[in-house]
Design an enzyme around this catalytic site. Structure first.
Site, PDB file in Angstrom:
ATOM      1  N   THR A  87       0.874  -1.181   0.000  1.00  0.00           N
ATOM      2  CA  THR A  87       0.000   0.000   0.000  1.00  0.00           C
ATOM      3  C   THR A  87       0.909   1.228   0.000  1.00  0.00           C
ATOM      4  OG1 THR A  87      -1.617  -1.179   1.329  1.00  0.00           O
ATOM      5  CG2 THR A  87      -1.832   1.218   1.224  1.00  0.00           C
ATOM      6  N   LYS A 162      -7.842   1.504  -2.828  1.00  0.00           N
ATOM      7  CA  LYS A 162      -7.453   1.073  -1.475  1.00  0.00           C
ATOM      8  C   LYS A 162      -7.585   2.224  -0.469  1.00  0.00           C
ATOM      9  CE  LYS A 162      -5.078  -1.057   1.835  1.00  0.00           C
ATOM     10  NZ  LYS A 162      -5.359  -2.304   2.480  1.00  0.00           N
ATOM     11  N   LYS A 237      -1.467   4.755   8.744  1.00  0.00           N
ATOM     12  CA  LYS A 237      -0.686   4.879   7.503  1.00  0.00           C
ATOM     13  C   LYS A 237      -1.624   5.120   6.318  1.00  0.00           C
ATOM     14  CE  LYS A 237       1.735   2.102   4.109  1.00  0.00           C
ATOM     15  NZ  LYS A 237       2.236   0.816   3.672  1.00  0.00           N
TER      16      LYS A 237
HETATM   17  P1  NAD Z   1       6.024  -6.264   7.292  1.00  0.00           P
HETATM   18  O1  NAD Z   1       6.785  -5.171   7.966  1.00  0.00           O
HETATM   19  O2  NAD Z   1       5.611  -7.463   8.080  1.00  0.00           O
HETATM   20  O3  NAD Z   1       6.832  -6.792   6.022  1.00  0.00           O
HETATM   21  C1  NAD Z   1       7.592  -5.989   5.179  1.00  0.00           C
HETATM   22  C2  NAD Z   1       8.853  -6.768   4.841  1.00  0.00           C
HETATM   23  O4  NAD Z   1       9.625  -6.031   3.918  1.00  0.00           O
HETATM   24  C3  NAD Z   1       9.753  -7.012   6.063  1.00  0.00           C
HETATM   25  O5  NAD Z   1       9.964  -8.403   6.216  1.00  0.00           O
HETATM   26  C4  NAD Z   1      11.051  -6.279   5.714  1.00  0.00           C
HETATM   27  O6  NAD Z   1      12.223  -6.944   6.171  1.00  0.00           O
HETATM   28  C5  NAD Z   1      10.974  -6.278   4.199  1.00  0.00           C
HETATM   29  N1  NAD Z   1      11.794  -5.254   3.571  1.00  0.00           N
HETATM   30  C6  NAD Z   1      12.062  -3.992   3.987  1.00  0.00           C
HETATM   31  N2  NAD Z   1      12.871  -3.371   3.107  1.00  0.00           N
HETATM   32  C7  NAD Z   1      13.123  -4.284   2.112  1.00  0.00           C
HETATM   33  C8  NAD Z   1      13.882  -4.245   0.924  1.00  0.00           C
HETATM   34  N3  NAD Z   1      14.543  -3.153   0.542  1.00  0.00           N
HETATM   35  N4  NAD Z   1      13.913  -5.358   0.139  1.00  0.00           N
HETATM   36  C9  NAD Z   1      13.248  -6.463   0.492  1.00  0.00           C
HETATM   37  N5  NAD Z   1      12.498  -6.562   1.610  1.00  0.00           N
HETATM   38  C10 NAD Z   1      12.447  -5.476   2.401  1.00  0.00           C
HETATM   39  O7  NAD Z   1       4.747  -5.551   6.652  1.00  0.00           O
HETATM   40  P2  NAD Z   1       3.403  -6.260   6.126  1.00  0.00           P
HETATM   41  O8  NAD Z   1       2.391  -6.258   7.223  1.00  0.00           O
HETATM   42  O9  NAD Z   1       3.753  -7.528   5.437  1.00  0.00           O
HETATM   43  O10 NAD Z   1       2.892  -5.169   5.082  1.00  0.00           O
HETATM   44  C11 NAD Z   1       3.417  -5.087   3.768  1.00  0.00           C
HETATM   45  C12 NAD Z   1       2.557  -4.134   2.966  1.00  0.00           C
HETATM   46  O11 NAD Z   1       1.208  -4.616   2.963  1.00  0.00           O
HETATM   47  C13 NAD Z   1       2.487  -2.717   3.523  1.00  0.00           C
HETATM   48  O12 NAD Z   1       2.537  -1.804   2.462  1.00  0.00           O
HETATM   49  C14 NAD Z   1       1.148  -2.671   4.251  1.00  0.00           C
HETATM   50  O13 NAD Z   1       0.607  -1.373   4.317  1.00  0.00           O
HETATM   51  C15 NAD Z   1       0.326  -3.582   3.377  1.00  0.00           C
HETATM   52  N6  NAD Z   1      -0.823  -4.211   4.050  1.00  0.00           N
HETATM   53  C16 NAD Z   1      -0.656  -4.826   5.265  1.00  0.00           C
HETATM   54  C17 NAD Z   1      -1.750  -5.410   5.890  1.00  0.00           C
HETATM   55  C18 NAD Z   1      -1.602  -6.125   7.224  1.00  0.00           C
HETATM   56  O14 NAD Z   1      -2.633  -6.452   7.843  1.00  0.00           O
HETATM   57  N7  NAD Z   1      -0.387  -6.384   7.709  1.00  0.00           N
HETATM   58  C19 NAD Z   1      -3.010  -5.381   5.273  1.00  0.00           C
HETATM   59  C20 NAD Z   1      -3.135  -4.780   4.025  1.00  0.00           C
HETATM   60  C21 NAD Z   1      -2.028  -4.197   3.423  1.00  0.00           C
END
Ligand code: NAD
Length: 289
Positions: A87, A162, A237
């Site tokens: 997102t 979204k 966010k």
């Molecule tokens: P998270 O923090 O669990 O995962 C993100 C991952 O990205 C981490 O494991 C981190 O190590 C990795 N990362 C950071 N920099 C990186 C790079 N340069 N290269 C490769 N990997 C890298 O976050 P999440 O909950 O998985 O969310 C991911 C996305 O999904 C976000 O944009 C969030 O807004 C969206 N989202 C999350 C949810 C939820 O419920 N968690 C729901 C809908 C949307």
């Protein structure tokens, strides 16, 4: 298909595992070193995307997506598709799509709804913007990771859908929490409020499916000590992304702005961080006490 998967966190990890379990060859990279079942580890993002048909990003924010895109684009083979499921803001999405197109790579912005449970169960909803032909090519992957994929229009349309959805969600949750606070003070039983509102014109997903009051309505994070679910800081966010988009577009969104202010205070000054976004109801309970 050969798939490169960048970002294997709470969402990306189970999504990548589901693709691998369905028989696709998935090579993943995450600097934290986590490795979901069935996924082959790459040393860096470039190595993860070499010789792949589709590259999927699931990263925390727009700056990191921009960085990762700049890194992987030159390493992708022509004709491959870059799918960003993170997102992020509409502006960045549109800019990156134009840059990729110039490099001969089709893109899709494909943010999701459904949270970590949906990611694990493969029941996410995808909101998709970008190249329509690329959507047809990648549709089987969305069918594995989710239960629904809605094509919304050109680059940025998925992100726009979204942030509009989550602005409505933030506003209805804040209003639902507020209503319970008022009902408490008026001596109206919470179950009665639920029974009336959930079948009346005040009904919403926030009340009917994800009720913020413990012990009322279907099981929700309120019944589990407000363990997320959908964390308050993620709601914040998305509300901030909505406000940014409104500002850039010159659109008035007073309800969205108020919800954003409420969640800012809840996360930064109250007990919101690390709790489900429905825990905002505590603010009104305190006031009632
Ligand atoms: P998270 O923090 O669990 O995962 C993100 C991952 O990205 C981490 O494991 C981190 O190590 C990795 N990362 C950071 N920099 C990186 C790079 N340069 N290269 C490769 N990997 C890298 O976050 P999440 O909950 O998985 O969310 C991911 C996305 O999904 C976000 O944009 C969030 O807004 C969206 N989202 C999350 C949810 C939820 O419920 N968690 C729901 C809908 C949307």
């Amino acid at each position: 298909m050969n798939i490169g998967f960048i970002g294997l966190g709470n969402m990306g990890g189970p999504m990548a595992a589901n693709l691998a379990a369905a028989g696709h060859r998935v090579t993943g990279f995450d600097p934290s070193g986590v490795l979901p079942e069935g996924v082959t580890a790459a040393d860096d993002a470039k190595a993860a995307v070499a010789d792949t048909d589709v590259v999927i990003l699931m990263l925390p924010n727009g700056a990191i997506v921009a960085e990762a895109t700049a890194e992987v684009l030159p390493a992708m083979q022509s004709g491959a598709v870059l799918v960003d499921c993170s997102t992020i803001d509409v502006e960045t999405t549109r800019r990156l799509a134009a840059r990729a197109e110039a490099a001969g790579i089709a893109t899709l912005d494909a943010p999701v709804s459904g949270g970590t449970t949906g990611a694990a169960k493969g029941t996410l909803t995808f909101m998709i913007g970008g190249d329509a032909a690329a959507f047809e090519t990648t549709r089987p992957l969305f069918d594995i990771m989710g239960q629904k994929a809605v094509f919304c229009g050109p680059a940025g349309a998925g992100q726009a859908a979204k942030i509009c959805n989550n602005m409505i969600l933030g506003v209805t949750m804040a209003a639902t929490c507020e209503a319970f606070g008022l009902a408490d003070r008026l001596g109206l039983d919470r179950q009665s409020l639920f029974d009336v509102v959930s079948t009346s014109s005040g009904a919403s997903w926030s009340m009917n499916t994800y009720c913020p009051a413990p012990g009322v309505g279907p099981a929700s994070p309120a019944d589990d000590g407000y363990r997320p679910g959908f964390a308050a800081e993620l709601m914040l966010k998305d509300l901030r992304l909505g406000q940014e988009a409104a500002q850039v577009s010159g659109v008035e969104t007073p309800m969205g702005r108020t919800a954003c202010d409420l969640y800012t205070a809840f996360v930064d000054q109250a007990e919101g961080r690390g709790r489900d976004f429905s825990a905002l109801i505590r603010r009104y309970e305190d006031q009632s006490a």
